[in-house]
Design a protein around this motif. Structure first.
Motif, PDB file in Angstrom:
ATOM      1  N   THR A 204       0.781  -1.228   0.071  1.00 12.49           N
ATOM      2  CA  THR A 204       0.019  -0.008   0.062  1.00 12.49           C
ATOM      3  C   THR A 204       0.739   1.368  -0.017  1.00 12.49           C
ATOM      4  O   THR A 204       1.914   1.363   0.744  1.00 12.49           O
ATOM      5  CB  THR A 204      -0.965   0.246   1.280  1.00 12.49           C
ATOM      6  N   VAL A 205       0.412   2.233  -0.912  1.00 11.86           N
ATOM      7  CA  VAL A 205       1.259   3.656  -0.769  1.00 11.86           C
ATOM      8  C   VAL A 205       0.824   4.353   0.255  1.00 11.86           C
ATOM      9  O   VAL A 205      -0.587   4.595   0.277  1.00 11.86           O
ATOM     10  CB  VAL A 205       1.261   4.265  -2.307  1.00 11.86           C
ATOM     11  N   HIS A 206       1.334   4.929   1.068  1.00 14.06           N
ATOM     12  CA  HIS A 206       1.099   6.053   2.154  1.00 14.06           C
ATOM     13  C   HIS A 206       1.421   7.194   1.906  1.00 14.06           C
ATOM     14  O   HIS A 206       2.716   7.322   1.145  1.00 14.06           O
ATOM     15  CB  HIS A 206       1.459   5.437   3.535  1.00 14.06           C
ATOM     16  N   THR A 207       0.912   8.205   2.459  1.00 11.88           N
ATOM     17  CA  THR A 207       1.279   9.789   2.073  1.00 11.88           C
ATOM     18  C   THR A 207       1.236  10.218   3.353  1.00 11.88           C
ATOM     19  O   THR A 207       0.527  10.465   4.221  1.00 11.88           O
ATOM     20  CB  THR A 207       0.489  10.469   1.260  1.00 11.88           C
ATOM     21  N   ALA A 208       2.683  10.841   3.875  1.00 11.56           N
ATOM     22  CA  ALA A 208       2.812  11.524   5.120  1.00 11.56           C
ATOM     23  C   ALA A 208       3.392  13.159   4.793  1.00 11.56           C
ATOM     24  O   ALA A 208       3.925  13.118   3.690  1.00 11.56           O
ATOM     25  CB  ALA A 208       4.124  11.116   5.820  1.00 11.56           C
ATOM     26  N   ASP A 209       2.540  13.966   5.462  1.00  8.26           N
ATOM     27  CA  ASP A 209       2.841  15.218   5.322  1.00  8.26           C
ATOM     28  C   ASP A 209       3.404  16.153   6.184  1.00  8.26           C
ATOM     29  O   ASP A 209       3.088  15.814   7.473  1.00  8.26           O
ATOM     30  CB  ASP A 209       1.499  15.849   4.751  1.00  8.26           C
ATOM     31  N   PHE A 210       4.042  17.120   5.936  1.00  8.98           N
ATOM     32  CA  PHE A 210       4.784  17.993   6.783  1.00  8.98           C
ATOM     33  C   PHE A 210       4.754  19.374   6.531  1.00  8.98           C
ATOM     34  O   PHE A 210       4.750  19.782   5.130  1.00  8.98           O
ATOM     35  CB  PHE A 210       6.350  17.819   6.919  1.00  8.98           C
ATOM     36  N   THR A 211       4.496  20.394   7.406  1.00  6.37           N
ATOM     37  CA  THR A 211       4.795  21.915   7.443  1.00  6.37           C
ATOM     38  C   THR A 211       6.399  22.092   7.675  1.00  6.37           C
ATOM     39  O   THR A 211       6.532  21.731   8.809  1.00  6.37           O
ATOM     40  CB  THR A 211       3.708  22.602   7.937  1.00  6.37           C
TER      41      THR A 211
END
Length: 229
Positions: A204-211
């Motif tokens: 599964t492709v997961h997406t983590a996000d940051f500022t």
């Protein structure tokens, strides 16, 4: 290309890249296992999609697209015509209806996506290549069996808040399948940026996000002194 769609409804979105001669571009070099990468983000950078259009013939690209809610979005086509330099072209998309832009999430070095925690090490410094190390853990344990995604163990997109300047980020080649994924990013100015990391684990492709905040080298050094680094 129709730029207005109904929010929450899947659309067969079609577009064409037109060359300087006014004709559709049909000859692309493969980069990161794809001829063209298609990124769609909301203007407030709260929504991110990395999609994989397919060639429909005659220079037309087709991709299933759902814009989650009303608002203004920015679509980026990232590609390299054969024998030429890489390009990124952008276009605004609209999901009809009343909307209110959400504030940018606060800067943080840790984010959660499902059972995964991703931590960010490194600082964005304008005008130079900045090393960013992202470390993936699951349920508190380092993930050492990441699966390749787009020719690497991670794919990172960086966008500048406000004007949504799209930054090219390059992964460091690595034989280790985690837990650390290293990238090099060069940002043009100080300010807030949003980082979106795609990684594949468990098929599964997961997406983590940051500022993340980009600041001058001296400011970053002062912050490190203050925090005892």
């Amino acid at each position: 290309m129709t730029n207005t769609v109904e929010p929450g409804k899947a659309t067969d979105f079609r577009f064409t890249v037109t060359g300087p001669d006014g004709k559709p571009v049909t000859d692309y070099a493969v980069e990161h296992e794809k001829k063209l990468h298609f990124i769609v983000v909301s203007r407030d950078l709260g929504s991110f999609q990395h999609l994989h259009p397919e060639e429909a013939g005659g220079g037309v690209w087709s991709v299933p697209l759902t814009l989650p809610e009303a608002g203004v979005y920015r679509a980026f086509a990232d590609f390299k015509p054969t024998g030429q330099s890489g390009l990124t072209l952008g276009a605004d998309l609209y999901a009809s209806g009343a909307f209110q832009a959400k504030p940018l999430p606060a800067a943080s070095r840790t984010t959660k996506v499902g059972d995964y925690t991703v931590t960010l090490d490194g600082d964005l410094v304008p005008g130079r290549s900045s090393k960013l190390t992202l470390r993936v853990t699951k349920d508190g344990k380092p993930v050492t069996d990441l699966q390749p995604y787009l020719g690497a163990y991670g794919h990172l997109v960086a966008l500048r808040a406000g004007d949504l300047a799209y930054l090219h980020v390059h992964p460091e080649e690595s034989k280790a399948a985690g837990p650390e994924i290293v990238f090099f990013a060069e940002v043009p100015s100080t300010g807030d940026y949003r980082l979106f990391l795609d990684f594949k684990h468990g098929e599964t492709v997961h997406t983590a996000d940051f500022t993340a905040k980009a600041q001058t080298a001296q400011t970053a050094h002062d912050d490190d002194e203050e925090h005892g680094h």
